[in-house]
Design an enzyme around this catalytic site. Structure first.
Site, PDB file in Angstrom:
ATOM      1  N   GLU A  69      21.348  13.978  19.400  1.00  7.92           N
ATOM      2  CA  GLU A  69      20.100  14.695  19.682  1.00  7.92           C
ATOM      3  C   GLU A  69      19.259  14.048  20.788  1.00  7.92           C
ATOM      4  OE1 GLU A  69      18.005  15.266  15.998  1.00  7.92           O
ATOM      5  OE2 GLU A  69      19.633  16.392  15.093  1.00  7.92           O
ATOM      6  N   GLU A 123      25.362  18.145  11.651  1.00  8.34           N
ATOM      7  CA  GLU A 123      24.243  18.045  10.710  1.00  8.34           C
ATOM      8  C   GLU A 123      23.772  19.439  10.357  1.00  8.34           C
ATOM      9  OE1 GLU A 123      20.839  15.642  11.817  1.00  8.34           O
ATOM     10  OE2 GLU A 123      22.137  14.086  12.660  1.00  8.34           O
TER      11      GLU A 123
END
Ligand code: IFM
Length: 467
Positions: free
Chosen positions: A173, A370
């Site tokens: 991320e 995720e």
């Protein structure tokens, strides 16, 4: 149909070989922040600032995983976890960004060997936000030098573990690391310098490209990928030009700024134009985009929510909404159910996201690295947590993912975030995402109802007709 597929939609069973896993990250679970030569990261420093993290929480003791990893691996084995996605702490391995600390590598070597002995595939991420503080003091990700230090850190890790890990992820991320870290300041290092954020985004991507080169050199045959948090974006009023342009911009900064250079070898023109005042082109040197676009073996996708956007700037910073995170942007409320993080639950948009990736960035296997939710879990007197909201959340997202697979999208795995309750960054320990409840006073682990439910899903390779 996007392509030929042998997957049956009935029963919601995934293709053979589908990877079932759980995810964590070093700073969120390890604790032991001063053990065996580890030095402070930007998160240790950030947590020490009054008001930076809810409740004044810090990386201690977290879930004390550094000392309890063997028991945690045994728990994963009992649950039937196929792959464990974790991150390595750079400040353990090269504590000040320079010299290697062999004790830090010893820890990850033991973890990997314990996983392999338990029949669980190790799925390491090299960077999940814990930059050595010493490197921040030399400019952090806003400085080009940090990308080269990241490559050296990668070299040290691959030198030790390259012979026994099949799949490497460079970054987790990078949007958060760059924009929450350097623009809105809501994450470490807490800087509010928009130009630094843009430079950080580029240097993270450059570090990714350099790290992939090291992986290719030191672990030939291993797979290399990166994980992005990606967001489907819908304008509140599609008839309103300002809302439509906000949607384009948000998609540009949160999705395409990362996807395009990595998977197409160049920054999108509209994003370059949006970011011209913040100096994106100024930090891109000759050869950078080629290095960033070095071919990958897979893409990791983190999906939590979609974005429903209108043209409102962030009140606090005055920055465009896409720089600060949707929960702070003041977008209108759609009345959808929300998680404890205040994030809309909208599983259907996951299908759309996977379809888009398959169509616009083709030929790359996708993994959901995720997906998960915090809910206000309540433990009974005996510690049991009946988290039916979490079960419903995972169920809905697996159905959405399966719909994409049935259309021909090459999705090859699903990792629930997270194995354990953990340190949720600026929200501290109050938000619980785990399949396993952690009592932070005693460090007792209690699998929640979702853990046994997910354990059956993994064993069945899907929902097996469950409703
Ligand atoms: O806890 C984080 C994780 O570190 C990165 N992805 C989102 C999770 C939930 O916010």
């Amino acid at each position: 149909m996007l392509g030929e597929s042998s997957v049956h939609t009935d029963g919601c069973t995934f293709p053979p070989g589908f990877v079932w896993g759980v995810s964590t990250a070093a700073f969120q679970i390890e604790g032991a922040t001063a053990a065996d030569g580890r030095r402070p990261s930007i998160w240790d420093e950030f947590c020490a600032r009054p008001g930076a993290v809810v409740g004044g929480d810090t990386g201690e003791p977290a879930a004390d995983h550094y000392r309890r990893f063997a028991a945690d691996v045994a728990l994963m084995r009992e649950l039937g976890v196929g792959a464990y996605r974790f991150s390595l702490a750079w400040p353990r391995v090269r504590p000040d960004g320079g010299a290697v600390n062999p004790a830090g590598l010893d820890f990850y070597e033991q973890l990997v060997d314990t996983l392999l002995a338990a029949g669980i595939t190790p799925w390491p991420t090299l960077y999940h936000w814990d930059l050595p503080q010493a490197l921040e003091e030399r400019g952090g990700w806003a400085a080009r030098e940090t990308a080269y230090r990241f490559a050296e850190y990668t070299e040290a890790v691959l030198g030790r573990l390259g012979d026994r890990v099949d799949t490497w992820t460079t970054l987790n991320e990078p949007w958060c690391a760059a924009f929450l870290g350097y623009a809105s300041g809501r994450h470490a290092p807490g800087r509010t310098e928009p130009r630094a954020a843009v430079a950080a985004a580029h240097h993270l991507l450059l570090g990714h490209g350099l790290a992939v080169d090291r992986i290719r050199d030191l672990a030939p045959g291993a797979r290399a990928g990166v994980t992005f948090n990606l967001f489907p974006v819908t304008p509140v009023d599609p008839a309103d030009a300002a809302d439509r342009d906000t949607a384009r911009r948000v998609d540009g900064l949160q999705n395409r700024l990362f996807l395009d250079p990595v998977l197409r070898g160049h920054y999108p023109d509209d994003v370059l134009a949006d970011l011209a005042p913040y100096g994106l082109a100024d930090v891109v040197a000759d050869g950078d985009t080629a290095r960033i676009g070095t071919p990958l073996d897979l893409l990791g996708v983190n999906y939590y929510r979609d974005l429903y956007v209108s043209a409102v700037p962030d009140e606090k910073s005055g920055l465009p909404s896409e720089w600060v995170g949707a929960e702070h942007a003041g977008f209108p409320d759609r009345g959808l159910p929300q998680t404890d993080s205040g994030w809309d639950v909208n599983a259907g948009e996951l299908t759309a996201l996977l379809r888009r990736l398959h169509t616009e960035y083709p030929r790359l296997p996708l993994y959901l690295t995720e997906n998960g939710a915090a809910f206000p879990d309540r433990a009974d007197a005996d510690g049991a947590v009946h988290d039916h909201d979490r079960i419903a959340f995972i169920d809905a997202h697996l159905r959405a993912a399966h719909e994409a697979v049935a259309e021909g999208v090459d999705l090859r795995g699903y990792f629930y975030w997270s194995l354990l309750d953990n340190f949720e960054w600026a929200e501290g320990y109050a938000k619980r995402f785990g399949l396993v409840h952690v009592d932070y006073r005693t460090q007792r682990r209690t699998p929640k109802a979702s853990a046994s439910w997910y354990s059956r899903v993994m064993a069945d390779n899907g929902l097996n007709g469950r409703r």
